[in-house]
Design a protein around this motif. Structure first.
Motif, PDB file in Angstrom:
ATOM      1  N   THR A  35       0.854  -1.187   0.000  1.00  0.00           N
ATOM      2  CA  THR A  35       0.000   0.000   0.000  1.00  0.00           C
ATOM      3  C   THR A  35       0.887   1.233   0.000  1.00  0.00           C
ATOM      4  O   THR A  35       1.723   1.406   0.890  1.00  0.00           O
ATOM      5  N   GLU A  36       0.700   2.083  -1.004  1.00  0.00           N
ATOM      6  CA  GLU A  36       1.462   3.327  -1.137  1.00  0.00           C
ATOM      7  C   GLU A  36       0.498   4.492  -0.998  1.00  0.00           C
ATOM      8  O   GLU A  36      -0.454   4.627  -1.772  1.00  0.00           O
ATOM      9  N   ILE A  37       0.744   5.360  -0.005  1.00  0.00           N
ATOM     10  CA  ILE A  37      -0.170   6.463   0.288  1.00  0.00           C
ATOM     11  C   ILE A  37       0.608   7.770   0.303  1.00  0.00           C
ATOM     12  O   ILE A  37       1.625   7.888   0.998  1.00  0.00           O
ATOM     13  N   HIS A  38       0.115   8.770  -0.441  1.00  0.00           N
ATOM     14  CA  HIS A  38       0.660  10.119  -0.420  1.00  0.00           C
ATOM     15  C   HIS A  38      -0.408  11.059   0.106  1.00  0.00           C
ATOM     16  O   HIS A  38      -1.555  11.029  -0.360  1.00  0.00           O
ATOM     17  N   ILE A  39      -0.034  11.901   1.080  1.00  0.00           N
ATOM     18  CA  ILE A  39      -1.016  12.809   1.671  1.00  0.00           C
ATOM     19  C   ILE A  39      -0.512  14.251   1.578  1.00  0.00           C
ATOM     20  O   ILE A  39       0.692  14.523   1.703  1.00  0.00           O
ATOM     21  N   ARG A  40      -1.476  15.157   1.366  1.00  0.00           N
ATOM     22  CA  ARG A  40      -1.152  16.559   1.145  1.00  0.00           C
ATOM     23  C   ARG A  40      -1.475  17.399   2.387  1.00  0.00           C
ATOM     24  O   ARG A  40      -1.867  16.879   3.421  1.00  0.00           O
ATOM     25  N   LYS A  41      -1.367  18.696   2.263  1.00  0.00           N
ATOM     26  CA  LYS A  41      -1.456  19.626   3.394  1.00  0.00           C
ATOM     27  C   LYS A  41      -2.765  19.473   4.158  1.00  0.00           C
ATOM     28  O   LYS A  41      -3.848  19.410   3.572  1.00  0.00           O
ATOM     29  N   HIS A  42      -2.643  19.398   5.481  1.00  0.00           N
ATOM     30  CA  HIS A  42      -3.770  19.308   6.417  1.00  0.00           C
ATOM     31  C   HIS A  42      -4.568  18.018   6.273  1.00  0.00           C
ATOM     32  O   HIS A  42      -5.639  17.883   6.891  1.00  0.00           O
ATOM     33  N   ALA A  43      -4.115  17.078   5.475  1.00  0.00           N
ATOM     34  CA  ALA A  43      -4.805  15.790   5.365  1.00  0.00           C
ATOM     35  C   ALA A  43      -4.485  14.941   6.600  1.00  0.00           C
ATOM     36  O   ALA A  43      -3.419  15.059   7.206  1.00  0.00           O
ATOM     37  N   VAL A  44      -5.450  14.073   6.955  1.00  0.00           N
ATOM     38  CA  VAL A  44      -5.298  13.203   8.118  1.00  0.00           C
ATOM     39  C   VAL A  44      -5.560  11.770   7.677  1.00  0.00           C
ATOM     40  O   VAL A  44      -6.621  11.454   7.145  1.00  0.00           O
ATOM     41  N   LEU A  45      -4.593  10.902   7.927  1.00  0.00           N
ATOM     42  CA  LEU A  45      -4.691   9.496   7.542  1.00  0.00           C
ATOM     43  C   LEU A  45      -4.636   8.622   8.783  1.00  0.00           C
ATOM     44  O   LEU A  45      -3.800   8.824   9.667  1.00  0.00           O
ATOM     45  N   LYS A  46      -5.538   7.631   8.829  1.00  0.00           N
ATOM     46  CA  LYS A  46      -5.468   6.608   9.874  1.00  0.00           C
ATOM     47  C   LYS A  46      -5.515   5.248   9.203  1.00  0.00           C
ATOM     48  O   LYS A  46      -6.412   4.975   8.410  1.00  0.00           O
ATOM     49  N   VAL A  47      -4.542   4.395   9.509  1.00  0.00           N
ATOM     50  CA  VAL A  47      -4.480   3.044   8.958  1.00  0.00           C
ATOM     51  C   VAL A  47      -4.472   2.053  10.116  1.00  0.00           C
ATOM     52  O   VAL A  47      -3.667   2.184  11.047  1.00  0.00           O
ATOM     53  N   VAL A  48      -5.369   1.062  10.061  1.00  0.00           N
ATOM     54  CA  VAL A  48      -5.416   0.004  11.073  1.00  0.00           C
ATOM     55  C   VAL A  48      -5.380  -1.330  10.339  1.00  0.00           C
ATOM     56  O   VAL A  48      -6.212  -1.588   9.470  1.00  0.00           O
ATOM     57  N   ASN A  49      -4.407  -2.171  10.677  1.00  0.00           N
ATOM     58  CA  ASN A  49      -4.209  -3.440   9.981  1.00  0.00           C
ATOM     59  C   ASN A  49      -4.331  -4.602  10.960  1.00  0.00           C
ATOM     60  O   ASN A  49      -3.666  -4.634  11.988  1.00  0.00           O
ATOM     61  N   PHE A  50      -5.210  -5.564  10.625  1.00  0.00           N
ATOM     62  CA  PHE A  50      -5.374  -6.773  11.434  1.00  0.00           C
ATOM     63  C   PHE A  50      -4.950  -7.977  10.601  1.00  0.00           C
ATOM     64  O   PHE A  50      -5.549  -8.250   9.557  1.00  0.00           O
ATOM     65  N   THR A  51      -3.916  -8.694  11.042  1.00  0.00           N
ATOM     66  CA  THR A  51      -3.468  -9.900  10.355  1.00  0.00           C
ATOM     67  C   THR A  51      -3.697 -11.080  11.286  1.00  0.00           C
ATOM     68  O   THR A  51      -2.985 -11.244  12.286  1.00  0.00           O
ATOM     69  N   LEU A  52      -4.701 -11.887  10.962  1.00  0.00           N
ATOM     70  CA  LEU A  52      -5.125 -12.967  11.850  1.00  0.00           C
ATOM     71  C   LEU A  52      -5.099 -14.329  11.180  1.00  0.00           C
ATOM     72  O   LEU A  52      -5.354 -15.337  11.842  1.00  0.00           O
ATOM     73  N   GLY A  53      -4.840 -14.402   9.870  1.00  0.00           N
ATOM     74  CA  GLY A  53      -4.840 -15.681   9.189  1.00  0.00           C
ATOM     75  C   GLY A  53      -4.063 -15.631   7.894  1.00  0.00           C
ATOM     76  O   GLY A  53      -3.885 -14.567   7.289  1.00  0.00           O
ATOM     77  N   GLY A  54      -3.604 -16.816   7.436  1.00  0.00           N
ATOM     78  CA  GLY A  54      -2.819 -16.923   6.218  1.00  0.00           C
ATOM     79  C   GLY A  54      -1.525 -17.674   6.489  1.00  0.00           C
ATOM     80  O   GLY A  54      -0.998 -17.646   7.611  1.00  0.00           O
ATOM     81  N   LYS A  55      -1.031 -18.341   5.465  1.00  0.00           N
ATOM     82  CA  LYS A  55       0.236 -19.069   5.632  1.00  0.00           C
ATOM     83  C   LYS A  55       1.408 -18.100   5.713  1.00  0.00           C
ATOM     84  O   LYS A  55       2.233 -18.150   6.624  1.00  0.00           O
ATOM     85  N   LEU A  56       1.477 -17.204   4.728  1.00  0.00           N
ATOM     86  CA  LEU A  56       2.493 -16.160   4.688  1.00  0.00           C
ATOM     87  C   LEU A  56       1.811 -14.865   4.321  1.00  0.00           C
ATOM     88  O   LEU A  56       1.152 -14.787   3.279  1.00  0.00           O
ATOM     89  N   VAL A  57       1.951 -13.853   5.158  1.00  0.00           N
ATOM     90  CA  VAL A  57       1.374 -12.539   4.885  1.00  0.00           C
ATOM     91  C   VAL A  57       2.473 -11.499   5.045  1.00  0.00           C
ATOM     92  O   VAL A  57       3.114 -11.408   6.101  1.00  0.00           O
ATOM     93  N   ARG A  58       2.700 -10.739   3.993  1.00  0.00           N
ATOM     94  CA  ARG A  58       3.695  -9.661   4.019  1.00  0.00           C
ATOM     95  C   ARG A  58       2.977  -8.355   3.697  1.00  0.00           C
ATOM     96  O   ARG A  58       2.375  -8.208   2.631  1.00  0.00           O
ATOM     97  N   ASN A  59       3.012  -7.411   4.634  1.00  0.00           N
ATOM     98  CA  ASN A  59       2.410  -6.095   4.443  1.00  0.00           C
ATOM     99  C   ASN A  59       3.504  -5.056   4.265  1.00  0.00           C
ATOM    100  O   ASN A  59       4.345  -4.871   5.156  1.00  0.00           O
ATOM    101  N   ASN A  60       3.493  -4.386   3.118  1.00  0.00           N
ATOM    102  CA  ASN A  60       4.386  -3.255   2.867  1.00  0.00           C
ATOM    103  C   ASN A  60       3.538  -1.985   2.877  1.00  0.00           C
ATOM    104  O   ASN A  60       2.739  -1.771   1.957  1.00  0.00           O
ATOM    105  N   LEU A  61       3.680  -1.171   3.904  1.00  0.00           N
ATOM    106  CA  LEU A  61       2.904   0.057   4.020  1.00  0.00           C
ATOM    107  C   LEU A  61       3.855   1.239   3.962  1.00  0.00           C
ATOM    108  O   LEU A  61       4.684   1.432   4.856  1.00  0.00           O
ATOM    109  N   ASN A  62       3.742   2.025   2.895  1.00  0.00           N
ATOM    110  CA  ASN A  62       4.624   3.166   2.677  1.00  0.00           C
ATOM    111  C   ASN A  62       3.782   4.435   2.633  1.00  0.00           C
ATOM    112  O   ASN A  62       2.891   4.574   1.779  1.00  0.00           O
TER     113      ASN A  62
END
Length: 318
Positions: free
Chosen positions: A151-178
């Motif tokens: 996930t690639e996120i770009h935010i501009r002036k006065h923007a507010v971002l909230k990200v919540v990630n729940f990883t509860l299942g899967g054999k292999l899970v790789r999260n790249n959060l930029n």
């Protein structure tokens, strides 16, 4: 399998100015917003999995929320894999928010009807000035499913971002959060909870890139690693030379529930500005035996006591 299915979707009640369609259709119809943004956030030159997605994705999803548009209900994006045999899919999404817009989006990687699958997902998100986004990612896949989620996120002036990630299942899970703070005076709040066990590997890599002054970021990831589980956290806060008055916080906490549970954690700060407030930390331990004893002395079984303590531990994220 990476295709947008309108007939399975419920789009009624959305404002008429909101665009939700296949990313492929948006590009073919020369949608100016899609054409100007596609590939500019998630560069295929940075990562081989992003290059693979750029080369092989078809259809995908395009979401455009115009300026001053406020969605009163969340958008629930369901990523589903189907097939009689194993599948290798390349889901891709492009989400753009205009000035002063607000939205909540849920990415749901938990519905599968294939013997086994490997998903290589890429999501590009751009927030314009004063936009607000709450992004929730739910990953509850079966033990025969694997996921690389970038996930690639770009935010501009006065923007507010909230990200919540729940990883509860899967054999292999790789999260790249930029996350790129691409203007002065914007903020990002990142949090996650993961609970691997029984041969599962959950891998979280985050990057918060402070490029401009007077920006804030907060990051808290917590994990409970069960028997035979393996967790990885690699979080980096990058403060560039011009990003004065930066305020950045990062913390990773882990609980090992078994002697054969394992976690690798590496919080990082890379700072080139001299007028900043930045901190990072990491802790790994076991459930407090005194707390377990206290609950058991009140007639609560060991398993129920462990669940109560883990629920309280995860509550800060939930």
């Amino acid at each position: 399998n990476g295709r947008f299915i309108p007939e399975w979707s419920e789009l009624e009640g959305l404002p008429a100015t909101v665009t939700i369609c296949s990313l492929q259709d948006a590009l073919h119809e020369k949608n100016i917003h899609a054409l100007s943004a596609i590939g500019t956030l998630a560069s295929f030159e940075k990562d081989p999995f992003m290059a693979l997605n750029a080369a092989l994705f078809h259809h995908g999803l395009f979401v455009y929320i115009p300026e001053a548009c406020i969605l009163d209900k969340p958008l629930h994006l369901i990523f589903q894999n189907q097939g009689d045999e194993g599948v290798f899919v390349q889901p891709r999404a492009l989400i753009l928010q205009g000035d002063n817009s607000e939205a909540k989006i849920i990415q749901d990687f938990s519905t599968h009807s294939a013997p086994y699958s490997f998903s290589n997902a890429v999501c590009e998100i751009q927030l314009a000035e004063n936009a607000k986004l709450d992004l929730y990612s739910l990953q509850c896949e079966d033990d025969n499913q694997s996921l690389v989620n970038t996930t690639e996120i770009h935010i501009r002036k006065h923007a507010v971002l909230k990200v919540v990630n729940f990883t509860l299942g899967g054999k292999l899970v790789r999260n790249n959060l930029n996350v790129v703070l691409d203007s002065p005076e914007c903020e990002a709040h990142l949090s996650g909870y993961y609970h691997p066990g029984n041969g599962q590997t959950f891998d979280n890599h985050t990057l918060v890139d402070h490029r401009h002054p007077r920006c804030n970021s907060n990051e808290l990831y917590k994990g409970a690693i069960g028997a035979g589980g393996h967790a990885v956290f690699n979080g980096k806060v990058f403060v560039r030379k011009d990003a004065q008055k930066t305020n950045a916080y990062q913390n990773n906490r882990n609980i090992l529930l078994s002697d054969d549970a394992m976690v690798n954690t590496k919080p990082q700060l890379e700072i080139y500005a001299d007028d900043v407030k930045c901190s990072h930390g990491s802790s790994t331990g076991y459930l407090d035996p005194e707390q377990l004893f206290y609950l058991r002395s009140r007639g609560i079984s060991r398993e129920v006591a462990k669940r109560l303590l883990l629920k309280a531990y995860a509550g800060e994220i939930i």
